[in-house]
Design an enzyme around this catalytic site. Structure first.
Site, PDB file in Angstrom:
ATOM      1  N   ARG A 292       0.771  -1.235   0.000  1.00 44.89           N
ATOM      2  CA  ARG A 292       0.000   0.000   0.000  1.00 44.89           C
ATOM      3  C   ARG A 292       0.806   1.292   0.000  1.00 44.89           C
ATOM      4  O   ARG A 292       0.255   2.356  -0.249  1.00 44.89           O
ATOM      5  CB  ARG A 292      -0.953   0.004   1.206  1.00 44.89           C
ATOM      6  CG  ARG A 292      -2.071  -1.022   1.092  1.00 44.89           C
ATOM      7  CD  ARG A 292      -2.877  -1.072   2.363  1.00 44.89           C
ATOM      8  NE  ARG A 292      -2.110  -1.642   3.458  1.00 44.89           N
ATOM      9  CZ  ARG A 292      -2.524  -1.686   4.727  1.00 44.89           C
ATOM     10  NH1 ARG A 292      -3.699  -1.172   5.050  1.00 44.89           N
ATOM     11  NH2 ARG A 292      -1.778  -2.245   5.657  1.00 44.89           N
TER      12      ARG A 292
ATOM     13  N   ARG B  51      -5.011  -1.900  -7.123  1.00 50.47           N
ATOM     14  CA  ARG B  51      -6.002  -2.390  -6.151  1.00 50.47           C
ATOM     15  C   ARG B  51      -7.358  -1.732  -6.392  1.00 50.47           C
ATOM     16  O   ARG B  51      -8.403  -2.395  -6.347  1.00 50.47           O
ATOM     17  CB  ARG B  51      -5.502  -2.096  -4.733  1.00 50.47           C
ATOM     18  CG  ARG B  51      -6.489  -2.396  -3.610  1.00 50.47           C
ATOM     19  CD  ARG B  51      -6.636  -3.875  -3.347  1.00 50.47           C
ATOM     20  NE  ARG B  51      -7.623  -4.122  -2.306  1.00 50.47           N
ATOM     21  CZ  ARG B  51      -7.346  -4.166  -1.006  1.00 50.47           C
ATOM     22  NH1 ARG B  51      -6.099  -3.987  -0.580  1.00 50.47           N
ATOM     23  NH2 ARG B  51      -8.294  -4.404  -0.127  1.00 50.47           N
TER      24      ARG B  51
ATOM     25  N   ASP C 108      -1.267 -14.207   0.654  1.00 55.45           N
ATOM     26  CA  ASP C 108      -1.667 -14.024   2.048  1.00 55.45           C
ATOM     27  C   ASP C 108      -1.503 -15.347   2.789  1.00 55.45           C
ATOM     28  O   ASP C 108      -1.649 -16.428   2.192  1.00 55.45           O
ATOM     29  CB  ASP C 108      -3.126 -13.557   2.141  1.00 55.45           C
ATOM     30  CG  ASP C 108      -3.485 -13.083   3.541  1.00 55.45           C
ATOM     31  OD1 ASP C 108      -3.186 -11.912   3.842  1.00 55.45           O
ATOM     32  OD2 ASP C 108      -4.019 -13.879   4.332  1.00 55.45           O
TER      33      ASP C 108
ATOM     34  N   TYR D 247      -5.859 -17.791  13.641  1.00 53.03           N
ATOM     35  CA  TYR D 247      -6.929 -17.245  12.797  1.00 53.03           C
ATOM     36  C   TYR D 247      -8.032 -18.283  12.576  1.00 53.03           C
ATOM     37  O   TYR D 247      -9.216 -17.951  12.544  1.00 53.03           O
ATOM     38  CB  TYR D 247      -6.375 -16.792  11.451  1.00 53.03           C
ATOM     39  CG  TYR D 247      -5.599 -15.507  11.494  1.00 53.03           C
ATOM     40  CD1 TYR D 247      -6.235 -14.274  11.370  1.00 53.03           C
ATOM     41  CD2 TYR D 247      -4.217 -15.506  11.651  1.00 53.03           C
ATOM     42  CE1 TYR D 247      -5.526 -13.081  11.390  1.00 53.03           C
ATOM     43  CE2 TYR D 247      -3.494 -14.325  11.679  1.00 53.03           C
ATOM     44  CZ  TYR D 247      -4.155 -13.116  11.547  1.00 53.03           C
ATOM     45  OH  TYR D 247      -3.438 -11.940  11.580  1.00 53.03           O
TER      46      TYR D 247
END
Length: 350
Positions: free
Chosen positions: A39, A48, A85, A159
């Site tokens: 980013r 993006r 990811d 997670y």
């Protein structure tokens, strides 16, 4: 009598980062930055915005390859890190994965009791990542080392249990204490899928891999041994049998004083050190000649100026006698000025 084959005048390509992973010391040290594809780059933000959600971008192999290559074109880093990811593993194990705007990833159903019987493995969900690897490998400069990665079993499992990122990873820690058999079965499933996944990345074209254990610092020493060191050692051992000669970097963020045990017992080829660790201490206590990666504070990179220059000098001085890959202690932050990255590279390469 047949004539002799001509001798090639071409010199072998020098890949500084790969050489350091193999135990060579280089001056200046090779450099890449965790989350360097992301980013802080305007070209990433533009792509993006065009492609939509984060997971859509990860699954669009052409777009993900472009994101991986963007920082190499702009900065000429010595390493390219695959754009993907860590949660593609639970997705391949059968959990549903989505990314909520402003709130991060969500996995469903949350495995709060550790039971995975209702899940069906969907390994083909990893195919877009392998396609991304192939596209990048075909376009990278030959001197650039291509790094694949996966999350380590402990971090991935936190997670899976909570269904999202969680404060102090309390749900996973409770399960690990209260029902270690159920939690161990989850860890085993992650280990098996991770070995297959990393071997698939290597077959598709990466040169080395990194295991990210972002939440390793939340565990007690005994739990760290059981849920970080032991599963990581299994991944390293199995991957080394399947893909001999491919370097493996371990990055147990927050491990602190447990770093030397991690380095000795997991068998990783190099170890990442986060910004909370004194590099002088790390150099003194880590195994001699083990390649070390790190460990500039991402906020020092944002600050720039004397704070950046002095931090870089201290890190380089601490690791001057061992193989060292210059990197951040964690991922580059979105508000990092590009001029500060350019300055970092200029002083490293001066």
């Amino acid at each position: 009598m047949p004539s002799a084959l001509p001798i090639s005048d071409e010199k072998p390509v020098d890949r500084p980062l790969f050489a350091v992973l193999k135990g060579e010391r280089r001056d200046p040290p090779p450099v890449w930055l965790m989350r360097q594809a992301g980013r802080y780059l305007p070209e990433y933000r533009a792509l993006r915005a065009d492609k939509g959600g984060f997971l859509d971008l990860v699954h669009d192999s052409e777009a993900a390859a472009e994101v991986t290559l963007q920082p190499i074109r702009r900065f000429g880093f010595d390493g390219a890190i695959l754009f993907s990811d860590i949660l593609v593993i639970p997705h391949a194990l059968g959990q549903d994965l989505s990314f909520e705007v402003g709130e991060g990833p969500r996995l469903s159903p949350p495995l709060i009791d550790g039971v995975m019987k209702g899940l069906e493995r969907v390994p083909e969900r990893l195919d877009p990542v392998y396609r991304t690897v192939g596209l990048v490998a075909a376009q990278l400069p030959p001197e650039t080392t291509f790094l694949g990665f996966a999350g380590s079993p402990w971090t991935v499992s936190t997670y899976m249990v909570a269904g999202q990122g969680s404060k102090e990873q309390a749900a996973a820690r409770r399960l690990a204490y209260g029902d270690p058999a159920a939690f161990g079965a989850m860890i085993d499933a992650v280990v098996t899928m991770t070995v297959d996944y990393l071997a698939g990345q290597i077959a598709a074209g990466v040169d080395a891999v990194q295991l990210f254990d972002s939440w390793a610092g939340s565990l007690s020493p005994a739990q760290f041994e059981r849920w970080v060191i032991e599963p990581t050692a299994r991944i390293v051992s199995q991957l080394r049998m399947r893909c001999p000669g491919v370097p493996i970097i371990g990055f147990p963020k927050g491990a602190g004083g447990k770093l030397p045990a991690y380095a000795r017992e997991t068998g990783v080829d190099a170890i990442g050190v986060d910004e909370t660790v004194d590099p002088v201490w790390a150099n003194l206590h880590l195994p001699k000649d083990l390649p070390v990666q790190g460990n500039l504070d991402p906020l020092a990179l944002i600050a720039g100026g004397e704070a950046l220059d002095s931090a870089v000098a201290r890190i380089r001085a601490a690791f001057c006698d061992r193989p060292h890959i210059f990197n951040l202690g964690h991922g580059i932050l979105p508000d990092t000025p590009i001029v500060h990255v350019e300055h970092l590279l200029s002083i490293l390469r001066a």
